[in-house]
Scaffold this active site. Structure first.
Site, PDB file in Angstrom:
ATOM      1  N   GLY A   9       0.800  -1.214   0.000  1.00 32.27           N
ATOM      2  CA  GLY A   9       0.000   0.000   0.000  1.00 32.27           C
ATOM      3  C   GLY A   9       0.834   1.266   0.000  1.00 32.27           C
ATOM      4  CG  ASN A  10       5.042   0.998   0.842  1.00 31.07           C
ATOM      5  OD1 ASN A  10       4.623  -0.151   0.741  1.00 31.07           O
ATOM      6  ND2 ASN A  10       6.255   1.330   0.448  1.00 31.07           N
ATOM      7  CE  LYS A 127      -6.935  -6.549   5.103  1.00 28.18           C
ATOM      8  NZ  LYS A 127      -5.468  -6.471   5.277  1.00 28.18           N
ATOM      9  CE  LYS A 211      -0.411  -5.300   0.386  1.00 28.07           C
ATOM     10  NZ  LYS A 211      -0.701  -5.545   1.834  1.00 28.07           N
ATOM     11  CE  LYS A 273       4.383  -5.703   3.646  1.00 25.53           C
ATOM     12  NZ  LYS A 273       3.144  -5.743   4.455  1.00 25.53           N
TER      13      LYS A 273
END
Length: 312
Positions: A9-10, A127, A211, A273
């Site tokens: 998102g960054n 979420k 994601k 991640k």
């Protein structure tokens, strides 16, 4: 190599988190420049991306306009953000590819991710999505069937199901386009969540898919040689926030799995991640990297980042 690059998102907002259209265009332009260097080096690239801030904006618009318009469902939110971000990425990538002397056709797929309607996540929403709000608003929305969680001083946030991704429905189209020389943008925001329809084909469902896990699945289905998850730091860190903190360089999948099980990584930050890259390698992937966006070209060459490799 065939590389899947997952933008966090960054990469879609300003450094302070601002997500105005101008902020998003500027951030995406920068991200496109880093991706173009990979293409210029001769790699095949598939790009996937987050959409958290953008979906949050749509949900806020839903709330503000609910007295005038029917709110948009989460699957529609995913589709709309895939289109907007994908369109912006295409334009930026084409410009950056031309600038490095490697013009290449770019395509964005509005793409679906299959989930199991019986996934336990549908009974236990976890979420957090959308803006923070006060307890009164949360109570009112709870009465209307939504789930909300107290996030402390920041306020309350809505919780939605986040089921496990099972299949990238449109992966064959990704492979076909890559085979024709396209740089492809696919499965943004984890993909549009769908379930099999009794009438044939698929239908959307209210959910948000992780994601990073979708990036793992996409990488497997398109036969990627490398998965790169771009974030805002150059390495994952062990014992983060302590005097003994140290960055993780190259590590085998079994060791990284032990670090994960020991609770070394933050649930809402690095854990998804490192779990995603570890899953990719555990599933037969040759190599995966977590690193900062400006470092992805060096990371591909083995010069930096947290690199997960197969266990001996």
């Amino acid at each position: 190599m065939r590389i899947v690059v997952a933008l966090g998102g960054n990469a879609m907002t300003a450094t302070d988190g601002s997500s105005s259209p101008d902020d998003q265009r500027a951030a995406i332009e920068e991200a496109a420049g880093h991706i173009a260097t990979l293409v210029a080096a001769g790699h095949e690239v598939v790009v996937t991306h987050g959409n958290g801030p953008q979906v949050g904006n749509i949900l806020l618009k839903n709330e503000l306009s609910a007295h005038l318009l029917t709110p948009v469902s989460l699957d529609w939110c995913g589709a709309q953000t895939q289109g907007t971000i994908g369109f912006t990425l295409m334009n930026a990538l084409e410009r950056r590819l031309a600038a490095v002397g490697t013009p290449r056709p770019v395509a964005t797929l509005v793409s679906r991710t299959l989930v199991d309607p019986d996934d336990p996540a549908f009974d236990q929403p976890t979420k957090a999505v959308g803006p923070y709000n006060d307890a009164e608003h949360a109570a009112r929305m709870t009465e209307q069937g939504q789930s909300w969680r107290d996030e402390g001083t920041k306020g309350w946030r809505r919780l939605v199901p986040s089921p496990e991704p099972r299949e990238i429905v449109d992966a064959p189209a990704v492979e076909a386009l890559v085979g024709q020389g396209f740089l492809v943008v696919s499965s943004g925001g984890g993909g549009i969540p769908v379930v099999a329809s009794a009438a044939g084909g698929y239908e959307g469902i209210e959910a948000v898919i992780d994601k990073d896990l979708t990036a793992t699945l996409l990488s497997r289905q398109v036969g990627a040689d490398l998965l790169v998850i771009a974030t805002d730091v150059e390495h994952a860190v062990l014992r983060w926030g302590t005097p003994e903190a140290r960055p993780i360089g190259e590590v085998d999948a079994a060791t990284m799995r032990r670090h994960i099980e020991a609770g070394e990584f933050g649930v809402g930050s690095m854990l998804p991640k490192v779990d995603a890259v570890t899953r990719f390698v555990e599933g037969g992937g040759p190599r995966a990297v977590v690193t900062s966006l400006p470092s992805i070209a060096r990371a591909v060459e083995g010069g930096t980042g947290t690199v997960v490799v197969p266990s001996a």
